[in-house]
Design a protein around this motif. Structure first.
Motif, short mmCIF file in Angstrom:
data_model
loop_
_atom_site.label_atom_id
_atom_site.label_comp_id
_atom_site.label_asym_id
_atom_site.label_seq_id
_atom_site.Cartn_x
_atom_site.Cartn_y
_atom_site.Cartn_z
N TYR A 82 0.82 -1.12 -0.06
CA TYR A 82 0.07 0.21 -0.02
C TYR A 82 0.83 1.21 -0.01
O TYR A 82 0.53 2.30 -0.60
CB TYR A 82 -0.96 -0.02 1.24
N GLY A 83 2.10 1.13 0.46
CA GLY A 83 3.08 2.18 0.32
C GLY A 83 3.32 2.76 -0.99
O GLY A 83 3.57 4.03 -1.26
N GLY A 84 3.00 1.82 -2.00
CA GLY A 84 3.18 2.20 -3.46
C GLY A 84 2.14 3.24 -3.84
O GLY A 84 2.18 4.24 -4.49
N SER A 85 0.77 3.09 -3.12
CA SER A 85 -0.26 4.14 -3.22
C SER A 85 0.02 5.51 -2.97
O SER A 85 -0.16 6.41 -3.38
CB SER A 85 -1.57 3.52 -3.01
N VAL A 86 0.55 5.29 -1.71
CA VAL A 86 0.92 6.70 -0.67
C VAL A 86 1.90 7.60 -1.66
O VAL A 86 1.84 8.54 -1.76
CB VAL A 86 1.55 6.39 0.53
N ILE A 87 3.17 6.61 -2.08
CA ILE A 87 4.29 7.67 -3.03
C ILE A 87 3.59 8.00 -4.20
O ILE A 87 4.05 9.18 -4.66
CB ILE A 87 5.41 6.70 -2.96
N THR A 88 2.91 7.38 -4.83
CA THR A 88 2.33 7.60 -5.96
C THR A 88 1.55 8.96 -5.82
O THR A 88 1.72 9.91 -6.75
CB THR A 88 1.18 6.58 -6.65
N GLN A 89 0.76 9.24 -5.03
CA GLN A 89 0.05 10.55 -4.68
C GLN A 89 1.09 11.49 -4.13
O GLN A 89 0.98 12.64 -4.48
CB GLN A 89 -1.31 10.21 -3.83
N ALA A 90 1.88 11.19 -3.17
CA ALA A 90 2.71 12.13 -2.35
C ALA A 90 3.74 12.71 -3.08
O ALA A 90 3.94 13.72 -3.13
CB ALA A 90 3.16 11.70 -1.09
N ALA A 91 4.23 12.01 -4.08
CA ALA A 91 5.34 12.63 -4.87
C ALA A 91 4.85 13.60 -6.04
O ALA A 91 5.56 14.49 -6.72
CB ALA A 91 6.11 11.60 -5.57
N THR A 92 3.80 13.67 -6.38
CA THR A 92 3.09 14.49 -7.58
C THR A 92 3.47 15.96 -7.33
O THR A 92 3.32 16.62 -6.24
CB THR A 92 1.75 14.45 -7.78
N GLY A 93 4.18 16.65 -7.79
CA GLY A 93 4.63 17.97 -8.11
C GLY A 93 5.70 18.37 -7.13
O GLY A 93 6.05 19.39 -6.95
N ASN A 94 6.38 17.31 -6.75
CA ASN A 94 7.63 17.56 -5.71
C ASN A 94 8.99 17.28 -6.73
O ASN A 94 9.25 16.07 -7.17
CB ASN A 94 7.90 16.45 -4.78
N SER A 95 9.55 18.46 -7.05
CA SER A 95 10.64 18.33 -8.01
C SER A 95 11.92 17.68 -7.38
O SER A 95 12.77 17.54 -8.33
CB SER A 95 11.00 19.92 -8.61
N HIS A 96 11.98 17.49 -6.24
CA HIS A 96 13.25 16.87 -5.44
C HIS A 96 13.16 15.36 -5.57
O HIS A 96 14.13 14.61 -5.27
CB HIS A 96 13.16 17.44 -3.93
N VAL A 97 11.95 14.66 -6.00
CA VAL A 97 12.03 13.39 -6.07
C VAL A 97 12.44 12.93 -7.54
O VAL A 97 11.63 13.22 -8.57
CB VAL A 97 10.56 12.83 -5.89
N THR A 98 13.29 12.30 -7.62
CA THR A 98 14.06 12.26 -8.85
C THR A 98 13.59 10.67 -9.29
O THR A 98 13.99 10.27 -10.73
CB THR A 98 15.74 12.24 -8.64
N ALA A 99 13.22 9.79 -8.56
CA ALA A 99 12.99 8.33 -8.69
C ALA A 99 11.97 7.79 -8.14
O ALA A 99 11.80 8.18 -6.80
CB ALA A 99 14.12 7.56 -8.76
N LEU A 100 11.01 6.91 -8.36
CA LEU A 100 10.02 6.23 -7.70
C LEU A 100 10.55 5.08 -7.91
O LEU A 100 10.77 4.20 -8.79
CB LEU A 100 8.62 6.62 -8.08
#
Length: 279
Positions: free
Chosen positions: A101-119
């Motif tokens: 379920y953490g995948g669902s969380v990162i999928t939504q939380a990272a949207t628009g965050n330019s510091h996240v370079t990879a999922l």
């Protein structure tokens, strides 16, 4: 001028150049390097941050800064908002990793965050907009979470009511006699499975049934590790999500708790993502 006098004079001139900035560019070029990204490890339902111990240890040994925040598991929107705020406290590039379920969380939380370079998804949900974890679990056959497709609560789960702020809600636990099969595909001893079942963190139905917002994998490069013997999220579903996200995909013959059984493989995928997206 003898050799000693020449060396002293040369050192004096060089020091003067550095002081005036003449050699600054050359010095920077030889000493600067790209810092390693912070790896943020996000657990899923029926586990907690300690599930990442084997992976975190390996990443730290390889020089990566690592954090593993505790996800509330109360609802997808609130869990993603929590992680979004947490990510704002981290300086520099981030490799964001989710399990289950953490995948669902990162999928939504990272949207628009330019510091996240990879999922990085490790046997994790990678939903598209409007999809739910529950819906994706049932998309292909193979999950052992329920043996009755019409059951309101999957038959491998035990609902435990609780009251919060005057409102009655339900926590969902994996039944102790089902945990070894569903979470571990019977790959670990009954004794070890019993300990994990006893210490599991429950999740609410809202978390598993809430539709996802705009997915970050549409704009951020992604990696996916498929657990080929997953009894919770069918491997066919994992392959489907990985292909749809155009993820760098690898597969290992492992259960849903691939973090426990194959921490070295998970670490390798994370480090590949970090190295590939370094800039």
């Amino acid at each position: 001028m003898n050799r000693r006098s020449f060396s002293i004079a040369a050192a004096t001139v060089a020091a003067g150049f550095v002081a005036t900035g003449v050699l600054t560019q050359t010095a920077d070029a030889t000493t600067t390097h790209t810092p390693r990204p912070t790896v943020v490890l996000v657990h899923g339902a029926w586990s907690d941050s300690s599930s990442w111990q084997g992976v975190a240890k390996r990443l730290q040994n390889d020089g990566y800064p690592v954090v593993a925040p505790a996800v509330p598991l109360r609802g997808l929107s609130s869990d993603a908002a929590y992680l979004t705020d947490y990510l704002k406290t981290i300086n520099g590039p981030i490799v964001l990793v989710g399990h289950s379920y953490g995948g669902s969380v990162i999928t939504q939380a990272a949207t628009g965050n330019s510091h996240v370079t990879a999922l990085v998804y490790a046997a994790a949900f990678a939903p598209d907009k409007g999809e739910t974890a529950s819906g994706l679990t049932a998309k292909f056959p193979g999950s052992h979470i329920s043996d009755d497709a019409n059951a309101s609560i999957p038959t491998a789960l035990n609902p435990v009511p609780f009251t919060e702020n005057g409102t009655t809600n339900v926590d969902l636990y994996i039944k102790s006699d089902k945990f070894r099969d569903v979470f571990l595909s019977n790959r670990r001893s009954a004794r070890e499975a019993a300990v994990l079942a006893a210490t599991q963190r429950p999740v609410t139905p809202q978390a598993l049934g809430e539709p996802t917002g705009t997915p970050a994998w549409k704009t951020i490069p992604s990696w996916y590790l498929v657990a080929g013997n997953d009894h919770l999220i069918p491997a066919a579903t994992e392959r489907y999500m990985a292909q749809r996200a155009h993820a760098h995909t690898s597969e290992v013959n492992a259960p849903h708790d691939v973090l426990l059984t194959n921490p070295g493989t998970v670490t390798h995928v994370i480090e590949d993502a970090a190295h590939t997206t370094a800039h």
